[in-house]
Scaffold this motif. Structure first.
Motif, PDB file in Angstrom:
ATOM      1  N   HIS A  87      14.469 -41.210 -35.627  1.00  0.00           N
ATOM      2  CA  HIS A  87      15.281 -40.110 -35.106  1.00  0.00           C
ATOM      3  C   HIS A  87      15.916 -40.502 -33.763  1.00  0.00           C
ATOM      4  CE1 HIS A  87      14.449 -37.226 -38.204  1.00  0.00           C
ATOM      5  NE2 HIS A  87      13.145 -37.417 -38.087  1.00  0.00           N
ATOM      6  N   GLY A  88      15.211 -41.301 -32.963  1.00  0.00           N
ATOM      7  CA  GLY A  88      15.787 -41.774 -31.715  1.00  0.00           C
ATOM      8  C   GLY A  88      16.959 -42.706 -31.950  1.00  0.00           C
ATOM      9  N   ALA A  89      16.823 -43.610 -32.930  1.00  0.00           N
ATOM     10  CA  ALA A  89      17.911 -44.518 -33.259  1.00  0.00           C
ATOM     11  C   ALA A  89      19.121 -43.745 -33.782  1.00  0.00           C
ATOM     12  CB  ALA A  89      17.442 -45.536 -34.296  1.00  0.00           C
ATOM     13  N   LEU A  90      18.866 -42.735 -34.595  1.00  0.00           N
ATOM     14  CA  LEU A  90      19.958 -41.899 -35.103  1.00  0.00           C
ATOM     15  C   LEU A  90      20.659 -41.173 -33.962  1.00  0.00           C
ATOM     16  CD1 LEU A  90      21.539 -40.624 -37.389  1.00  0.00           C
ATOM     17  CD2 LEU A  90      19.685 -38.979 -37.695  1.00  0.00           C
ATOM     18  N   ALA A  91      19.903 -40.715 -32.984  1.00  0.00           N
ATOM     19  CA  ALA A  91      20.495 -40.031 -31.828  1.00  0.00           C
ATOM     20  C   ALA A  91      21.418 -40.972 -31.052  1.00  0.00           C
ATOM     21  CB  ALA A  91      19.394 -39.501 -30.915  1.00  0.00           C
ATOM     22  N   GLN A  92      21.078 -42.259 -31.010  1.00  0.00           N
ATOM     23  CA  GLN A  92      21.950 -43.227 -30.341  1.00  0.00           C
ATOM     24  C   GLN A  92      23.301 -43.312 -31.052  1.00  0.00           C
ATOM     25  OE1 GLN A  92      20.827 -43.911 -27.393  1.00  0.00           O
ATOM     26  NE2 GLN A  92      19.873 -45.923 -27.467  1.00  0.00           N
ATOM     27  N   TYR A  93      23.259 -43.335 -32.372  1.00  0.00           N
ATOM     28  CA  TYR A  93      24.509 -43.359 -33.127  1.00  0.00           C
ATOM     29  C   TYR A  93      25.318 -42.086 -32.905  1.00  0.00           C
ATOM     30  CZ  TYR A  93      23.355 -47.547 -35.846  1.00  0.00           C
ATOM     31  OH  TYR A  93      23.070 -48.833 -36.247  1.00  0.00           O
ATOM     32  N   ARG A  94      24.636 -40.959 -32.783  1.00  0.00           N
ATOM     33  CA  ARG A  94      25.374 -39.715 -32.566  1.00  0.00           C
ATOM     34  C   ARG A  94      26.058 -39.692 -31.203  1.00  0.00           C
ATOM     35  NH1 ARG A  94      25.372 -37.140 -36.692  1.00  0.00           N
ATOM     36  NH2 ARG A  94      23.643 -36.956 -38.168  1.00  0.00           N
ATOM     37  N   PRO A  96      29.210 -42.906 -32.017  1.00  0.00           N
ATOM     38  CA  PRO A  96      29.397 -43.122 -33.455  1.00  0.00           C
ATOM     39  C   PRO A  96      30.047 -44.456 -33.814  1.00  0.00           C
ATOM     40  CG  PRO A  96      30.026 -40.885 -32.850  1.00  0.00           C
ATOM     41  CD  PRO A  96      29.798 -41.624 -31.568  1.00  0.00           C
ATOM     42  N   TRP A  97      30.913 -44.962 -32.968  1.00  0.00           N
ATOM     43  CA  TRP A  97      31.598 -46.225 -33.230  1.00  0.00           C
ATOM     44  C   TRP A  97      30.633 -47.394 -33.343  1.00  0.00           C
ATOM     45  CZ3 TRP A  97      30.267 -49.559 -29.421  1.00  0.00           C
ATOM     46  CH2 TRP A  97      29.852 -49.003 -28.210  1.00  0.00           C
ATOM     47  N   ALA A  98      29.449 -47.285 -32.734  1.00  0.00           N
ATOM     48  CA  ALA A  98      28.501 -48.401 -32.729  1.00  0.00           C
ATOM     49  C   ALA A  98      28.062 -48.773 -34.142  1.00  0.00           C
ATOM     50  CB  ALA A  98      27.289 -48.059 -31.868  1.00  0.00           C
ATOM     51  N   ALA A  99      28.117 -47.821 -35.065  1.00  0.00           N
ATOM     52  CA  ALA A  99      27.733 -48.104 -36.448  1.00  0.00           C
ATOM     53  C   ALA A  99      28.764 -48.962 -37.161  1.00  0.00           C
ATOM     54  CB  ALA A  99      27.535 -46.795 -37.210  1.00  0.00           C
ATOM     55  N   LEU A 106      19.535 -46.226 -41.827  1.00  0.00           N
ATOM     56  CA  LEU A 106      20.059 -45.300 -40.822  1.00  0.00           C
ATOM     57  C   LEU A 106      21.538 -45.553 -40.560  1.00  0.00           C
ATOM     58  CD1 LEU A 106      17.103 -45.412 -38.278  1.00  0.00           C
ATOM     59  CD2 LEU A 106      17.861 -43.376 -39.507  1.00  0.00           C
ATOM     60  N   ARG A 107      21.884 -46.816 -40.344  1.00  0.00           N
ATOM     61  CA  ARG A 107      23.268 -47.139 -40.004  1.00  0.00           C
ATOM     62  C   ARG A 107      24.223 -46.824 -41.154  1.00  0.00           C
ATOM     63  NH1 ARG A 107      25.569 -53.137 -39.572  1.00  0.00           N
ATOM     64  NH2 ARG A 107      25.460 -52.750 -41.801  1.00  0.00           N
ATOM     65  N   ASP A 108      23.864 -47.252 -42.364  1.00  0.00           N
ATOM     66  CA  ASP A 108      24.789 -47.082 -43.481  1.00  0.00           C
ATOM     67  C   ASP A 108      24.951 -45.620 -43.878  1.00  0.00           C
ATOM     68  OD1 ASP A 108      25.156 -49.774 -43.480  1.00  0.00           O
ATOM     69  OD2 ASP A 108      23.896 -50.188 -45.214  1.00  0.00           O
ATOM     70  N   LEU A 109      23.869 -44.843 -43.839  1.00  0.00           N
ATOM     71  CA  LEU A 109      23.999 -43.427 -44.167  1.00  0.00           C
ATOM     72  C   LEU A 109      24.750 -42.669 -43.081  1.00  0.00           C
ATOM     73  CD1 LEU A 109      20.548 -42.763 -45.827  1.00  0.00           C
ATOM     74  CD2 LEU A 109      22.781 -42.667 -46.915  1.00  0.00           C
ATOM     75  N   PHE A 110      24.574 -43.089 -41.832  1.00  0.00           N
ATOM     76  CA  PHE A 110      25.349 -42.469 -40.765  1.00  0.00           C
ATOM     77  C   PHE A 110      26.831 -42.767 -40.956  1.00  0.00           C
ATOM     78  CE2 PHE A 110      27.432 -42.632 -36.610  1.00  0.00           C
ATOM     79  CZ  PHE A 110      27.153 -41.370 -36.149  1.00  0.00           C
ATOM     80  N   ARG A 111      27.153 -44.002 -41.320  1.00  0.00           N
ATOM     81  CA  ARG A 111      28.557 -44.348 -41.570  1.00  0.00           C
ATOM     82  C   ARG A 111      29.132 -43.528 -42.716  1.00  0.00           C
ATOM     83  NH1 ARG A 111      29.403 -50.837 -41.252  1.00  0.00           N
ATOM     84  NH2 ARG A 111      31.339 -50.152 -42.228  1.00  0.00           N
ATOM     85  N   MET A 112      28.326 -43.331 -43.753  1.00  0.00           N
ATOM     86  CA  MET A 112      28.786 -42.506 -44.878  1.00  0.00           C
ATOM     87  C   MET A 112      29.096 -41.093 -44.403  1.00  0.00           C
ATOM     88  SD  MET A 112      26.810 -41.562 -48.432  1.00  0.00           S
ATOM     89  CE  MET A 112      26.522 -43.294 -48.790  1.00  0.00           C
ATOM     90  N   GLU A 113      28.217 -40.537 -43.588  1.00  0.00           N
ATOM     91  CA  GLU A 113      28.447 -39.196 -43.054  1.00  0.00           C
ATOM     92  C   GLU A 113      29.746 -39.139 -42.255  1.00  0.00           C
ATOM     93  OE1 GLU A 113      26.921 -37.356 -39.161  1.00  0.00           O
ATOM     94  OE2 GLU A 113      25.326 -37.023 -40.630  1.00  0.00           O
TER      95      GLU A 113
END
Length: 263
Positions: A110-117, A120-123, A168-175
């Motif tokens: 969840h912490g790593a996901l928060a970094q992407y949020r 967002p470009w980092a993904a 985490l990264r790929d699903l975040f990119r999909m979102e």
């Protein structure tokens, strides 16, 4: 060191990110710094996305010439390396007092996901290998610490960490891609899934796609999936997948007699 002897690949990235390739400069302190260049580039990417970042654009934001930037960053590729590490500047959670490796691993995810949020470009930054900078390695250290506490050995812990990281990264990119497509079509994101389901119901043959239609009938694309957390947005359902991965780790270490929780 001559140009022919310069280290390549991740070795060069490590030297860049750890300040081993900076040349001491004599005279007065320069008005521009590498840190300022990276900070400005991150701000542009946060506001407009990764495609908006260029040496010219960053120079304009800083009020300097493009050539001034090249005194601190050799290329846009190097700038992306610095930006990627800067995007992970918030520290991960420390070791848990209760030693619960599963809870610690979930907290790390969840912490790593928060970094992407936050960035967002980092993904979307191309990956050339494992982390090389202090921030990325700090997150890698924290993730390995939690997973290894299960009883997995080092290679096994690394494989699970990579599985979680790329999931985490790929699903975040999909979102992000789905949200961008909805904006471009002028369709509210909340309605995007409903329209997709309605469209499929009108074309799918029950004899050819029975399982997919069963999935639609279960409300899979309309309801909040297991493990949903509102603060995680559309990726909340990833909690279910994480739990099943950790179930597998738990079962494996128990079967091999390496379960540290039972020591």
């Amino acid at each position: 060191m001559t140009s022919d002897e310069r280290p390549a690949g991740t070795t060069r990235e490590i030297e860049l990110l750890w300040g081993r390739r900076e040349t001491p400069r004599r005279g007065p302190k320069p008005k521009l710094s590498r840190a300022a260049v990276v900070e400005a580039a991150v701000a542009v990417a946060d506001a407009e996305g990764l495609d908006a970042v260029s040496m010219q654009r960053v120079a304009r934001e800083l009020g300097f010439t493009t050539m001034s930037l090249y005194r601190h960053v050799d290329s846009k590729e190097d700038l992306l390396v610095f930006m990627q590490d800067a995007a992970m500047s918030q520290h991960p959670a420390g070791p848990r007092d209760d030693g619960d490796w599963r809870a610690g691993t979930e907290e790390w995810c969840h912490g790593a996901l928060a970094q992407y949020r936050r960035h967002p470009w980092a993904a979307y930054v191309p990956q050339s290998g494992p982390p090389s900078g202090p921030n990325g390695l700090r997150w890698m250290e924290a993730g390995l610490r939690e997973i290894a506490a299960s009883g997995l050995d080092a290679p096994e812990s690394l494989q699970i960490l990579l599985l979680l990281t790329y999931s985490l990264r790929d699903l975040f990119r999909m979102e992000q891609d789905i949200a961008r497509a909805a904006r471009e079509r002028g369709v509210p994101l909340d309605n995007e899934g409903d329209e997709w389901v309605r469209g499929l119901r009108g074309v799918l043959d029950p004899e050819e796609y029975p399982t997919l239609l069963w999935t639609l009938d279960q409300g899979t694309f309309a309801e909040e999936p297991p493990g949903y957390r509102e603060e995680d947005g559309a990726m909340g359902g990833l909690g279910f997948a994480i739990q099943r991965i950790l179930d597998g780790v738990d079962a494996y270490v128990r079967s091999t007699g390496r379960d540290r929780a039972g020591d």
